[in-house]
Scaffold this active site. Structure first.
Site, PDB file in Angstrom:
ATOM      1  N   THR A  66     -39.417  18.251 -11.281  1.00  0.00           N
ATOM      2  CA  THR A  66     -40.854  18.057 -11.858  1.00  0.00           C
ATOM      3  C   THR A  66     -41.561  16.858 -11.414  1.00  0.00           C
ATOM      4  OG1 THR A  66     -40.438  16.870 -13.701  1.00  0.00           O
ATOM      5  CG2 THR A  66     -39.683  18.954 -14.000  1.00  0.00           C
ATOM      6  N   ASP A  67     -42.796  17.004 -11.651  1.00  0.00           N
ATOM      7  CA  ASP A  67     -43.832  15.951 -11.507  1.00  0.00           C
ATOM      8  C   ASP A  67     -43.612  14.946 -12.852  1.00  0.00           C
ATOM      9  OD1 ASP A  67     -45.626  14.063 -10.895  1.00  0.00           O
ATOM     10  OD2 ASP A  67     -47.098  15.454 -10.259  1.00  0.00           O
ATOM     11  N   CYS A  68     -43.987  13.939 -13.057  1.00  0.00           N
ATOM     12  CA  CYS A  68     -43.860  13.073 -14.123  1.00  0.00           C
ATOM     13  C   CYS A  68     -44.251  13.535 -15.489  1.00  0.00           C
ATOM     14  CB  CYS A  68     -44.258  11.631 -13.659  1.00  0.00           C
ATOM     15  SG  CYS A  68     -44.025  10.292 -15.106  1.00  0.00           S
TER      16      CYS A  68
END
Length: 771
Positions: free
Chosen positions: A292-294
């Site tokens: 995932t992105d942050c």
């Protein structure tokens, strides 16, 4: 069988290791924490954080993000950060503790940012991807990515969160600088080069890292150009445009994909099973892992509101196909409970863990978990990499205007006034995702011009004039006085993606750098910095207007992360250079072009509008664009593919052979190009195809090939493009690539609005019955 047996396959080793793991250890492999929080500087080196030690001992950390990252977000500064050698030593210490103090000794996967260079102190800062795409030179880009991979792996980084494959629909978006522009074809070509360069021939080599494709998907097509805003598009268009670069990069062998923050037609990408499993894995055959992105899983609960609580959000993500959470606490705190409660199956969790473990085996981390700090000190920021950074900047700078051959300037005579907020500002020319760097490592435009005229320093004058964003005109008087004493004005304007590095500011009245408790921020671009306009910030245009009244040759250099729409400057400047963010060698590269040591060869990968109200302005817009506005037409100030040279190129007629083919056939389009000028130079020959009639509405034209060629004065070369299914097909309503019978206009030229054409006819297959 043992997972420690290197003679076994990565799959077999991963399966055996998985069989030995507890639920908590499995979840731990899917957890990535902030790496810079795992250590602290002390007088005699670094000490590991106690919370990290505890998590590592119970197998609760699969990956660390940004151990080597330094910037205001991490609060790691040039003074408190790690040198190349220290960074390698620190990662070794972290890795050693994780291996020696955990039950199974599983190494940590270290992930680092490498959008345009390894984001660490001392690493080479290359131009941003928008400049690199403007080179139209994928071979050089691949070489640059090899250098980035070497610098990153030498310190222990084994995965990078690049390339960014988002196709830009609205350049007001602050992350435009991180992309390859508005076109899916050139983005696909650059994506393949990035994967080859970053991953090399073997992942377990000491100069290779895992490439992570981001942001999957549609992130560059957000509502209003606002970061993470909803995306509104049909599935067919998503496949034809935004997904094309990702598919190409997966085909090239990319081993990781990052989900996007946004939703598409109401479905958040981080929980989209169609994207992450049905399409990516089942249809495309992707065999790497998804991260995932942050904080993206958090958004399912607080933002998208598609999950009622963190446990539900964690289950939704892993069920959709997410394998690792970047720098968040959702998996760490809630995924095990989601398994126990039945929200997700153990089999689903196991599959995610297997993908992460397999990547670690493929990287050779179990056999070679540590790196050589002395080697890191040698290769990071090497002379060879600095040379590459300069060459990339030279080839990526675009000459937009050169009225009356204002450029190049003479090194033998004349005084040059270097004016503007970006003339001598180190961080304003480096772009976002850059760590603080030693001042001597970066050349500004002022540095570059001074170096060219080092034999006559009195011929170079300087004044900042104004700041990027500030409305203060207190520097105008000095700028006008300085410019009045010169023969030519080089005015360096644009934007800034520089975070506050605590470097102080500039006294506009004297041009001197000063330290203050309230440093001024110029940032008007970068992640999370979206705009409602494309004009210059602050009083930059007003400064240009005042300087133009002096009646001296005015050369404008833009250093920025998105297109600038300033019709007044387009009309009144004598010459305009678009450098985007040219990196640490940008000042020398700009000076190389200004004084004619290099012939500009950059070409735009974005259409530059005349006014923000024209948006969207794209060369590949549909034929059904609609009528013009009352106040303006729909034509850009500078079209896609545009760029001038100090020489002239003449194109011969376009030929297509054969002129007729079947949908399964192949044809060749050719054109001769002659350098009719007096200087050697490079020309980017561009192939566009227009499908005259189709069962779904199509763009007016689409880029389907390009070739950058170098020609001596008087030299002629023939450029040939192959045309087949990939170049002629489109995505139909059933989401299949098809080639329909009919006429195709084959266009070849110097940019999207300057082409010559020939017709290629695709015939229906003749079906014969039995006689």
């Amino acid at each position: 069988m043992s997972y420690q047996d290197s003679a076994l396959s990565s799959e077999a080793r991963a399966e055996h290791l998985l069989s030995l793991m507890t639920l908590e250890e499995k979840v731990g492999q899917l957890v990535q924490l902030f790496g810079w929080k795992t250590y602290r500087r002390e007088e005699n080196g670094v000490a590991l954080d106690e919370a990290f030690k505890e998590a590592a001992e119970r197998g609760g950390i699969g990956s660390l993000y940004g151990v080597l990252r330094a910037d205001p977000w991490t609060e790691v500064t040039l003074a408190t950060g790690l040198s190349p050698k220290e960074g390698a030593e620190t990662i070794n210490a972290i890795q050693r503790y994780a291996i020696e103090h955990s039950r199974l000794g599983i190494p940590i996967l270290f992930g680092e940012e490498c959008s345009h260079g390894h984001m660490a102190i001392g690493a080479t800062v290359f131009p941003v991807p928008l400049t690199l795409a403007s080179m139209w030179n994928p071979e050089l880009y691949e070489e640059i990515c090899r250098a980035i991979a070497l610098e990153t792996r030498s310190q222990g980084g084994a995965a990078t969160y690049s390339p960014v494959l988002d196709v830009v629909r609205d350049p007001r978006w602050g992350r435009t600088e991180e992309t390859y522009g508005e076109d899916p074809w050139i983005a696909s070509v650059m994506a393949e080069a990035a994967v080859r360069g970053l991953q090399g021939k073997r992942l377990d080599a000491d100069d290779s890292v895992i490439a992570t494709l981001k942001h999957f998907a549609g992130y560059g097509s957000s509502e209003g150009g606002r970061n993470s805003a909803p995306v509104h598009m049909g599935l067919r268009e998503l496949h034809e445009v935004d997904l094309r670069p990702f598919k190409a990069a997966v085909r090239a062998g990319a081993k990781s994909v990052m989900t996007a923050y946004n939703e598409i037609d109401g479905v958040p990408c981080t929980s989209d099973k169609y994207l992450l499993t049905d399409l990516l894995r089942k249809e495309w055959g992707f065999d790497g892992f998804v991260i995932t992105d942050c904080g993206a899983i958090n958004m399912l609960v607080w933002g998208h509101d598609t999950a009622a609580n963190p446990q539900e959000a964690s289950a939704m993500a892993v069920n959709a196909g997410v394998d690792m959470e970047m720098s968040g606490d959702m998996f760490r705190a809630h995924l095990a409970a989601a398994v126990r409660s039945g929200r997700t199956r153990m089999q689903t969790l196991d599959q995610a863990v297997l993908r992460v473990l397999k990547a670690k085996f493929e990287l050779g981390l179990f056999e070679q978990p540590y790196v050589d700090p002395e080697r890191a000190a040698r290769v990071i920021g090497s002379e060879e990499h600095i040379r590459l950074a300069r060459q990339a900047a030279v080839e990526g700078i675009v000459l937009l205007k050169n009225q009356g051959d204002t450029l190049p300037l003479s090194k033998e005579s004349g005084t040059v006034a270097v004016i503007g907020p970006n003339a001598d500002n180190v961080y304003n020319q480096l772009g976002d995702y850059t760590s603080p760097q030693p001042r001597e490592q970066v050349s500004t435009v002022l540095d570059g011009i001074r170096a060219k005229l080092v034999h006559a320093p009195e011929r170079v004058l300087y004044a900042p004039g104004c700041r990027v964003k500030d409305d203060s005109r207190e520097g105008f008087d000095l700028a006008l006085k300085t410019a009045a004493a010169a023969d030519t004005i080089v005015l360096v304007l644009g934007g800034s993606s520089a975070r506050d590095f605590g470097e102080g500011t500039i006294d506009l009245r004297t041009g001197a750098s000063v330290v203050t408790d309230r440093p001024h921020s110029d940032m008007d671009c970068g992640e999370g910095i979206d705009r409602s306009t494309l004009g210059l910030s602050g009083v930059q245009r007003e400064l240009a207007e005042e300087l133009a009244k002096l009646g001296k040759p005015l050369v404008v250099v833009y250093i920025n992360g998105r297109p600038v729409a300033e019709p007044w400057i387009d009309e009144h400047a004598d010459a305009i250079l678009e450098a985007w963010y040219p990196g640490q060698e940008g000042g020398h590269a700009i000076a190389d072009i200004v004084f004619g040591d290099e012939n500009p060869s950059g070409r735009l990968t974005l259409s530059v509008p005349k006014h923000v109200g024209q948006l969207p302005v794209r060369y590949n817009s549909k034929r059904t664009t609609g009528r013009r506005y009352l106040e303006t037409d729909l034509e850009p100030a500078y079209p896609f593919g545009f760029g001038l040279s100090y020489t002239e190129f003449e194109y011969g007629p376009v030929t297509v052979s054969p002129a007729e083919m079947t949908p399964e056939g192949r044809a060749e389009a050719a054109v001769t190009v002659t350098n009719t000028g007096s200087r050697a130079g490079a020309e980017t020959v561009q192939l566009y195809i227009s499908d005259k009639v189709s069962t779904v509405t199509r763009p007016k034209k689409e880029l389907k090939g390009f070739a950058k060629i170098w020609l001596q004065p008087g030299e002629t070369k023939t450029v040939t493009f192959g045309i087949g299914h990939e170049e002629l097909s489109f995505i139909d309503r059933d989401l299949n690539p098809v080639v329909e019978a009919g006429e195709f206009e084959i266009q070849i030229g110097r940019h999207a609005q300057d082409v010559q054409s020939a017709v290629l006819t695709v015939r229906e297959l003749t079906v014969r019955g039995k006689e």
